[in-house]
Design an enzyme around this catalytic site. Sequence first.
Site, PDB file in Angstrom:
ATOM      1  N   CYS A  28      64.374  26.062  53.603  1.00 62.93           N
ATOM      2  CA  CYS A  28      65.181  26.385  54.779  1.00 62.93           C
ATOM      3  C   CYS A  28      66.593  25.832  54.648  1.00 62.93           C
ATOM      4  O   CYS A  28      67.574  26.508  54.990  1.00 62.93           O
ATOM      5  CB  CYS A  28      64.507  25.848  56.037  1.00 62.93           C
ATOM      6  SG  CYS A  28      62.993  26.723  56.502  1.00 62.93           S
ATOM      7  N   CYS A 188      84.421  31.347  78.521  1.00 61.21           N
ATOM      8  CA  CYS A 188      85.003  30.017  78.324  1.00 61.21           C
ATOM      9  C   CYS A 188      86.324  30.099  77.564  1.00 61.21           C
ATOM     10  O   CYS A 188      86.437  30.782  76.547  1.00 61.21           O
ATOM     11  CB  CYS A 188      84.008  29.142  77.571  1.00 61.21           C
ATOM     12  SG  CYS A 188      84.628  27.508  77.159  1.00 61.21           S
ATOM     13  N   CYS A 201      93.403  25.625  74.256  1.00 65.01           N
ATOM     14  CA  CYS A 201      93.169  26.455  75.437  1.00 65.01           C
ATOM     15  C   CYS A 201      93.581  27.886  75.112  1.00 65.01           C
ATOM     16  O   CYS A 201      94.700  28.131  74.647  1.00 65.01           O
ATOM     17  CB  CYS A 201      93.960  25.915  76.628  1.00 65.01           C
ATOM     18  SG  CYS A 201      93.892  26.958  78.104  1.00 65.01           S
TER      19      CYS A 201
END
Length: 331
Positions: A28, A188, A201
């Site tokens: 994995c 968001c 932002c």
Amino acid sequence: ECPLCLLPQPPEAFPTLASCSHRSCWACLQQYLRLAVSESRVPVCCPHCPAALQPADVHRLLPEPALRDKYEEFLLRRLLVADPGTRWCPAPDCSYAVFAHGCAECPRLTCGREGCGTEFCYHCRQPWHPDGPCAPVPLAPSLATPTAQLAQQEELAHGEALAQAEAEDVKVCPRCSAFIMKINDGSCNRMSCTVCGCLFCWLCLREISDVHFLSPSGCTFWGKRPWSRTRRILWQLGMVLGAPMVISLAAGIAVPVITIGIPIYMGRKVLAGSPGSRRSSLSGCQQCLSVTSSVLLSLFVSPIITALTVGVGVPLMLTYVYGTVVLSLCR
């Protein structure tokens, strides 16, 4: 049992990692690393937590030498992209990086890769143009090969595609200027650049801190656009005028809740006790004594906690409202 494939494995099938204590089987982890490196998600994080895997572990787990070389290249590129003084050679099929610190006054750079030697400008990062200002210019004659022309056509087509995209959907990272696309669905606005790791932002394209969306700048955590100037001013005026009442109400609720809630919580916690033998070994009088002592101790400690909470929280809120908010309103 491996938490990724959910198959039972012997203990030796779970390699240890230097970055964290999580365990997954070899197969994995190798498949996870193959996908991460192929998608240039470097540095690679643990599949169970944000901890970055150590390069030694990645080399130990990746069996293919080509993927290990790609990992090293992507890791180096990530480091160089974050450096504002690094410039990449604009020649086709040349990925050489030039360290150009302090070259703003003398902007002529030369690629140091063997067999290249391309000269280009520090400011516009285009082939060197001694007779004119920085502007998009065609490739130099020495680079006017079919491969170079094809690369230039691809770059022009890429620029046209970006120009056709909506301005709200494609923006650039404020740190490394990498193009970032986001669906303008009001989700968001806290973005993370996958190239340099910059947190910024989406609305104002500024690097953010933890309190950016609590500041009176108008940027909202959720939404398609910042607040309008009128709405921001009304909100700031409301905060300035209503702060005393709101803070008094919050303090009036917090004082009895903390003062009474802590003794009740501690009494219930001690009364529940720990499971098993400890609770059965205590008699009724001992349990009553332990509950009473914990409640009395909480009654003594809770006023101190209440005073600290109110004494620190109220000045901080007043400083924020009548400091940061008032200054922003004046601007």
